[in-house]
Scaffold this active site. Structure first.
Site, PDB file in Angstrom:
ATOM      1  N   LYS A 126       0.821  -1.221   0.000  1.00  0.00           N
ATOM      2  CA  LYS A 126       0.000   0.000   0.000  1.00  0.00           C
ATOM      3  C   LYS A 126       0.854   1.269   0.000  1.00  0.00           C
ATOM      4  CE  LYS A 126      -2.183  -1.030   3.816  1.00  0.00           C
ATOM      5  NZ  LYS A 126      -1.767  -2.412   4.056  1.00  0.00           N
ATOM      6  N   THR A 127       1.798   1.326   0.942  1.00  0.00           N
ATOM      7  CA  THR A 127       2.583   2.551   1.083  1.00  0.00           C
ATOM      8  C   THR A 127       3.383   2.841  -0.175  1.00  0.00           C
ATOM      9  OG1 THR A 127       2.737   2.291   3.483  1.00  0.00           O
ATOM     10  CG2 THR A 127       4.384   3.688   2.433  1.00  0.00           C
ATOM     11  N   GLU A 170      -3.525   6.269   1.272  1.00  0.00           N
ATOM     12  CA  GLU A 170      -3.344   4.875   1.658  1.00  0.00           C
ATOM     13  C   GLU A 170      -4.524   4.459   2.522  1.00  0.00           C
ATOM     14  OE1 GLU A 170      -0.159   2.116   4.140  1.00  0.00           O
ATOM     15  OE2 GLU A 170       0.485   4.038   3.300  1.00  0.00           O
TER      16      GLU A 170
END
Length: 465
Positions: A126-127, A170
């Site tokens: 995600k990041t 995010e």
């Protein structure tokens, strides 16, 4: 910890003065930064001072070290994360006074309201994917607002309020708070079992991701990884709901197919369709993350040439195989990896890099994160760490949890399939132990979501003596 209950979005202009309990966290400080950029008065407290608090003070926030009821002051809204317990004096004061109390995801949703929002979800990646998409959009001149659970290496920031209409965020599934969002577009990188302290089983994880897809605005965009069967299934459900669904990955039927992956030092090259993409971050998994970002930006109408150029200039997010330095031919990296799949991906990427260098050992220093995760995945952690040549396992970083009897880092150490592993319960002794075994040509990786990140500079210092 348990799953949070989604709430209706409160428009940002109705929040009044906002007080953050735990304002020094990566996510909380980012939301506070955006609010300050929009002229919303902000205060907040944290257990200790930090550079993030200092930055917020410079932007106009009132910050406190330590928690006390009086810190809430004349705030109208109090923002908390799942880690804040009901016994916290500031939260208790807010409850007693009947103030609006928002989970941090609800506060972020308030800021996303009215923007063309893109939420990046998934168990892993995600990041990095959020960071890649943000940098690519910036390079294309879109100037998006963004809020990332980490920091960009280029700017040192994890959040900013841009002038454009796009907002990239995010989306954290760990406590179900990503159900607060109603994005115009979303990415699902993969879906695996994790956070089983909150979710009863993997079936519940999958169900919650399905609910996340239902939150995408009608006619919106969903980009999913075709290589992950559960993510692919969410895409199929999105199609049934009338969303525009695009797939990416190495699968032959992917709409945006990643092919020809070739490691190049700390980067790689690969193709997506007719276009060759270059990255300055290592690993096949990062090629997939970049493909997700590329596909999403192009589908949002951004120039493919500009996106490709932006991705080529992406230098990483903090703690995502971040180079920390080199002394005496020994290189040190830091990784936020805290799930077996993430450990394996980073170690494979490092093996590619070591091979490019002509050989050398990989020394992995792993700190398990959370007692519950260690209990559930000790065997899988051990198997992943077997990809390293030498392994040092630290004790568990508890974060928000109380100890579980019998659950220590030794469970992970015992599961490593080769004998070149040491369990070191004394965190103060780890840097010295690593420096003692390091040899020229070695690559050392500190891994985990806890304070293991502090070891890199210490190891480099010892190597230099």
């Amino acid at each position: 910890m348990s799953l949070v209950t989604p709430v209706e979005v409160v428009p940002a202009d109705r929040l009044g003065r906002v007080h953050f309990v735990g304002i020094g966290g990566a996510g909380m400080s980012g939301i506070a930064r955006i609010m300050l950029g929009r002229g919303i008065p902000v205060s907040g407290s944290d257990a200790k001072d930090s550079d993030l608090l200092a930055d917020l003070r410079e932007l106009g926030a009132t910050t406190y070290v330590g928690h006390a009821a009086e810190h809430v002051g004349d705030a109208s809204t109090v923002v908390v994360s799942t880690a804040i317990r009901e016994t916290n004096p500031e939260l208790a004061a807010a409850r007693e006074r009947g103030l609006l109390v928002l989970h941090r995801a609800a506060a972020l949703a308030s800021l996303m309201d009215g923007r063309r929002s893109v939420a990046v979800a998934g168990t892993h990646g995600k990041t990095t994917t959020t960071s890649m998409l943000t940098v690519a959009l910036q390079h294309a001149g879109a100037d998006p607002s963004y809020c990332i659970g980490g920091q960009l290496v280029t700017t040192g920031l994890g959040a900013a309020d841009g002038s454009g209409d796009l907002f990239v965020a995010e989306a954290d599934e760990s406590d179900g708070s990503f159900l607060m969002f109603a994005p115009k577009a979303a990415i699902v990188t993969n879906i695996e079992a994790d956070h089983l302290d909150n979710y009863a089983d993997f079936a519940m994880v999958k169900e919650t991701f399905a609910r996340f897809v239902e939150r995408i605005q009608p006619g919106g965009l969903l980009v999913v990884c075709a290589d992950d069967p559960v993510a692919r299934a969410t895409g199929e459900e999105g199609t049934r709901r009338g969303l525009t669904v695009r797939t990416y990955g190495e699968a032959e039927d992917a709409d945006y197919r990643t092919e020809g992956f070739t490691p190049r030092g700390l980067g790689s090259t690969f193709t997506v369709g007719e276009r060759t993409l270059e990255l300055s971050v290592p690993g096949r998994h990062n090629a997939l993350n970049a493909t997700a970002a590329y596909a999403t930006a192009v589908e949002l109408g951004v120039s493919a040439d500009a996106v490709a150029d932006g991705l080529a200039g992406f230098t990483g997010a903090r703690r995502r195989l971040e180079p920390k330095g080199e002394v005496g031919g020994v290189k040190v990296f830091d990784s936020y990896a805290h799930h077996p799949t993430e450990l394996a991906a980073d170690l494979r990427a490092t093996r590619d890099y070591v091979g490019e260098l002509g050989g050398g050992r990989i020394v992995a220093v792993f700190q398990p994160h959370l007692f519950s995760r260690t209990k559930f995945f000790a065997a899988e952690f051990g198997a992943a760490l077997g990809l390293a040549d030498e392994v040092i396992v630290m004790d568990v970083f508890p974060a928000r949890e109380d100890p579980i009897p019998g659950v220590t880092g030794e469970l992970v150490a015992k599961a490593v399939p080769h004998g070149r592993v040491t369990y070191e319960a004394d965190g103060n002794a780890v840097a010295g132990r690593v420096a003692a075994i390091a040899a020229p040509g070695d690559v050392i990786i500190t891994m985990g979501a806890g304070d293991v990140t502090m070891l890199g500079p210490k190891i480099l210092g010892l190597l230099g003596t």
